[in-house]
Design a protein around this motif. Sequence first.
Motif, PDB file in Angstrom:
ATOM      1  N   ALA A  15      17.086  -7.187 -17.055  1.00 22.44           N
ATOM      2  CA  ALA A  15      18.355  -7.058 -17.610  1.00 22.44           C
ATOM      3  C   ALA A  15      19.407  -7.850 -17.155  1.00 22.44           C
ATOM      4  N   PHE A  16      19.238  -8.292 -15.862  1.00 23.38           N
ATOM      5  CA  PHE A  16      20.254  -9.212 -14.981  1.00 23.38           C
ATOM      6  C   PHE A  16      20.045 -10.434 -15.577  1.00 23.38           C
ATOM      7  N   LEU A  17      18.784 -11.076 -15.630  1.00 23.82           N
ATOM      8  CA  LEU A  17      18.462 -12.281 -16.155  1.00 23.82           C
ATOM      9  C   LEU A  17      19.200 -12.492 -17.724  1.00 23.82           C
ATOM     10  N   LEU A  18      19.108 -11.494 -18.577  1.00 22.89           N
ATOM     11  CA  LEU A  18      19.544 -11.544 -19.911  1.00 22.89           C
ATOM     12  C   LEU A  18      21.067 -11.624 -19.857  1.00 22.89           C
ATOM     13  N   ALA A  19      21.587 -10.781 -19.363  1.00 17.67           N
ATOM     14  CA  ALA A  19      23.059 -10.910 -19.165  1.00 17.67           C
ATOM     15  C   ALA A  19      23.484 -12.173 -18.772  1.00 17.67           C
ATOM     16  N   ALA A  20      22.929 -12.877 -17.469  1.00 14.90           N
ATOM     17  CA  ALA A  20      23.072 -14.172 -16.848  1.00 14.90           C
ATOM     18  C   ALA A  20      23.005 -15.176 -18.130  1.00 14.90           C
ATOM     19  N   MET A  80      18.713 -16.176  -9.787  1.00 11.87           N
ATOM     20  CA  MET A  80      20.371 -16.584  -9.953  1.00 11.87           C
ATOM     21  C   MET A  80      20.331 -17.904 -10.166  1.00 11.87           C
ATOM     22  N   ARG A  81      20.016 -18.714  -9.275  1.00 12.54           N
ATOM     23  CA  ARG A  81      20.035 -20.191  -9.415  1.00 12.54           C
ATOM     24  C   ARG A  81      19.529 -20.708 -10.869  1.00 12.54           C
ATOM     25  N   GLN A  82      18.510 -20.216 -11.378  1.00 15.29           N
ATOM     26  CA  GLN A  82      17.620 -20.565 -12.502  1.00 15.29           C
ATOM     27  C   GLN A  82      18.737 -20.026 -13.777  1.00 15.29           C
ATOM     28  N   PHE A  83      19.667 -19.057 -13.757  1.00 15.62           N
ATOM     29  CA  PHE A  83      20.341 -18.880 -14.790  1.00 15.62           C
ATOM     30  C   PHE A  83      21.940 -19.082 -14.405  1.00 15.62           C
ATOM     31  N   GLY A  84      22.148 -19.706 -13.695  1.00 17.86           N
ATOM     32  CA  GLY A  84      23.507 -20.357 -13.277  1.00 17.86           C
ATOM     33  C   GLY A  84      24.470 -19.421 -12.843  1.00 17.86           C
ATOM     34  N   VAL A  85      23.947 -18.301 -12.199  1.00 15.68           N
ATOM     35  CA  VAL A  85      24.696 -17.397 -11.417  1.00 15.68           C
ATOM     36  C   VAL A  85      25.031 -18.019 -10.098  1.00 15.68           C
ATOM     37  N   ILE A  86      26.306 -18.232  -9.640  1.00 15.93           N
ATOM     38  CA  ILE A  86      26.727 -18.757  -8.358  1.00 15.93           C
ATOM     39  C   ILE A  86      26.567 -17.696  -7.421  1.00 15.93           C
ATOM     40  N   ARG A  87      25.886 -17.919  -6.487  1.00 18.71           N
ATOM     41  CA  ARG A  87      25.637 -17.069  -5.306  1.00 18.71           C
ATOM     42  C   ARG A  87      26.422 -17.554  -4.019  1.00 18.71           C
ATOM     43  N   ASP A 106       6.523 -23.824   2.432  1.00 18.03           N
ATOM     44  CA  ASP A 106       7.268 -24.659   1.715  1.00 18.03           C
ATOM     45  C   ASP A 106       7.001 -24.452   0.196  1.00 18.03           C
ATOM     46  N   ALA A 107       7.922 -23.453  -0.237  1.00 15.52           N
ATOM     47  CA  ALA A 107       7.623 -23.355  -1.795  1.00 15.52           C
ATOM     48  C   ALA A 107       8.744 -22.965  -2.397  1.00 15.52           C
ATOM     49  N   ALA A 108       8.718 -23.039  -3.953  1.00 18.19           N
ATOM     50  CA  ALA A 108      10.020 -22.709  -4.717  1.00 18.19           C
ATOM     51  C   ALA A 108       9.133 -21.695  -5.839  1.00 18.19           C
ATOM     52  N   VAL A 109      10.192 -20.962  -6.279  1.00 12.11           N
ATOM     53  CA  VAL A 109       9.670 -19.927  -7.102  1.00 12.11           C
ATOM     54  C   VAL A 109      10.508 -19.845  -8.406  1.00 12.11           C
ATOM     55  N   ARG A 110      10.221 -19.398  -9.588  1.00 11.69           N
ATOM     56  CA  ARG A 110      10.905 -19.297 -10.697  1.00 11.69           C
ATOM     57  C   ARG A 110      10.520 -18.134 -11.611  1.00 11.69           C
ATOM     58  N   VAL A 111      11.467 -17.515 -12.153  1.00  9.54           N
ATOM     59  CA  VAL A 111      11.079 -16.382 -13.203  1.00  9.54           C
ATOM     60  C   VAL A 111      10.787 -16.635 -14.582  1.00  9.54           C
ATOM     61  N   PRO A 112       9.816 -16.354 -15.044  1.00  7.17           N
ATOM     62  CA  PRO A 112       9.443 -16.685 -16.597  1.00  7.17           C
ATOM     63  C   PRO A 112      10.361 -15.957 -17.276  1.00  7.17           C
ATOM     64  N   PRO A 113      10.908 -16.667 -18.313  1.00  3.98           N
ATOM     65  CA  PRO A 113      10.474 -17.838 -18.962  1.00  3.98           C
ATOM     66  C   PRO A 113      11.356 -19.169 -18.423  1.00  3.98           C
ATOM     67  N   PHE A 114      10.844 -20.119 -18.281  1.00  4.21           N
ATOM     68  CA  PHE A 114      11.559 -21.455 -17.962  1.00  4.21           C
ATOM     69  C   PHE A 114      10.836 -22.498 -18.731  1.00  4.21           C
ATOM     70  N   LYS A 172      10.501 -28.957 -13.134  1.00  2.00           N
ATOM     71  CA  LYS A 172      10.687 -30.143 -12.371  1.00  2.00           C
ATOM     72  C   LYS A 172      11.573 -29.795 -11.128  1.00  2.00           C
ATOM     73  N   ALA A 173      12.600 -29.186 -11.410  1.00  2.00           N
ATOM     74  CA  ALA A 173      13.353 -28.773 -10.346  1.00  2.00           C
ATOM     75  C   ALA A 173      12.791 -28.106  -9.409  1.00  2.00           C
ATOM     76  N   MET A 174      11.788 -27.226  -9.501  1.00  2.00           N
ATOM     77  CA  MET A 174      11.122 -26.777  -8.310  1.00  2.00           C
ATOM     78  C   MET A 174      10.558 -27.626  -7.531  1.00  2.00           C
TER      79      MET A 174
END
Length: 741
Positions: A263-268, A311-318, A656-664, A670-672
Amino acid sequence: MLGSTHGTFTTDPRRAHVVACGELPPNAVHGRAATADDLDVSGRPLYAGVPDLDRFFRPGSVAVVGASDAEGRPNTGITRQLIGWAERVGARLHPVHPTRQSVFGIPCVPSVADLPEQVDLAVLLVADPLPVIEQLAEEKVRFAVAFASGFAETGEAGAAAQERLAETVRRSGLRLLGPNTNLNAFEKFRDDLQGPAIALITQSGHQGRPVFTLQELGVRLSHWAPTGNEADLETSDFISYFAERPEVGAIACYVEGLKDGRAFLLAADRAARRGVPVVAVKVGRTETGARMAASHTGKLTGADAVVDAAMRQFGVIRVDGLDELQDTAALLARARAPQADGVVVYSISGGTGAHFSDLAAEAGLKLPTLSDAKQAELHEWIPGYLNVANPVDNGGHPVGDWRGPKIIEAILDDPQVGVLICPITGPFPPMSDKLAQDLVDAAERTDKLVCVVWGSPVGTEDAYRKTLLGSSRVATFRTFANCITAVRAHLDHHRFTAGYRSPFDEAPRTPSPSFRKAQALMRPGQQLSEHAAKQLLRAYGIRVPREQLVTSAAAAVRAAGLVGYPVVMKASGPQLAHKTELGLVKVGLTSASQVRDAYRELTDIARYEGVALDGILVCQMVERGVEMVVGVTHDQLFGPTVTVGLGGVLVEVLRDAAVRVPPFGEDQAKAMLTELRGSALLDGVRGAPPADVDALVEVVLRVQRMALELGDELSELDINPLMVLPRGQGAVALDAFAVCQ
């Protein structure tokens, strides 16, 4: 790249369950009613429903249950504040109390059933809101606020009580704020301020005070939602609502725990579509912080690396601090879209300019060197021995006369300059007074961003209190760090939203043919052997080495001949996650005799260790490439997550890893890679050829598709190493294991 398959798929039992249970977003989606086609392939909503909270913030009528005017009672002060708030928003207020005829001179009714009209909002000043909720439901009340504590923040018993309350609310049809909330929603907001406003969301009311106080500095606030324990209404609901409000220029959040990651990602996503910035402090970066947050709100904080990436994936500024929250939200709410991303630092001191420029460049801000022509123009007013390339040092004296405005105007006229920052480390009247006024005047004439850092610890100077804070066009800060954080967030936000494409729009709606193949390979509750896990990868088009599974030494020799020497031999079994440590991997075998000996040794070790095997893998040996890891894990808040990082032994050593929450999409994949500290390995180092990054991105996207389609059925997937070959040659999954739910 795997494409999305759109359309309606009603035979998927997961989607059929969601439709049958009425779990579709209840509100309009992009101006139309939500349908089953608004679900992704795993049956989860693709768009945020927007709750109609107009009547919460501006009700026509309000009931105060438990109202009091008895001196010394806590409810008396609350009732008095609610009466004042109701007058300001034009609402009719009805006190409810079983033994009072009136409260503060207002007629009082004994129960909710006796209210003279249907009310929009009920404020519950009672210890146990549960019975009242049931009464409110009978009277068709739309919203309620519960201040009572003693719920999920107190432990298991409180959590059970909160779940009973939440279930009652779900059945009732009303929407509830709280429990364990406060009066922040009913604060008095200044109505004499103009321009875009900040909407504030906090789970701890006191933590929102610094942002609320911005009104005293001339920054407009429009709403404050103190969400408390979020038994019903949550942070995500308010983000979605505020993103649609025309007066809201930025949303500031203090978040202790997220109730529902999806729900947070949908709102973001909704806020990103609308171009409305969301700035958030999210506690729980450390184990201590996470434990404190859980004890206060009774919710999970989630793995912080996943929260940060989502947060970064959906543009939320932390941001980290409340001071950063207030300064960044204020700038984003008021500043116009940048015309360029170049930043010029302008000061009356060469030391100040150099210091600030170092910090700004280190933070990633672009400080372009001004052209020779622009520098020559500035030297018409600034002595020739001073540096004006950027930072611009005026030496002090030009500020005090007619030259000051000319210099500022010349800098702002440069097309590569979008932001002018002037750090004034301390008051030096009359020079600093005139400089402040010149900056304010220039800001009124330009669409570009003008920022001032007023470094005086006193803060009572007229240049600061009256000139700078009296301007709605100049962004004024007290520290270098907060200015840099806010400006970077401003530029990043507009860059992000300008090219934003919602991943939910392109998320797969229907399962692919790969999904049906994969389902046949799943073994519920079991870990798959390497051989079975690689079959799962093949189902999704992920390349694996030539290999055969054998159960005899003679078959191993025949397989080696077919695969082609040199070969690798590995034990394969459902409980083998770390074969190398047990000596169950043999590499570089070049003859039939070596293959026979390796087979016997591997089976002997497995027998000695008590490891069950489904056979021995005879594999093509792939030597040249960059070892990476790509995997799927499940986060408690966000569900499936996809990880990519340096593989082989480096995955455990360097982490040394990067993570994303689907969908992306492909851009996020590439950003990962750019986030990895070791990303230079993919570019080719010490004579190595560049790696096939496109093939690596393709694997990441295929793994994401697998995570989306298999959902909870796939508890964990690990491809390590994924050998990324030189450019144009692809990527090969050399080892893999998977765990079925």
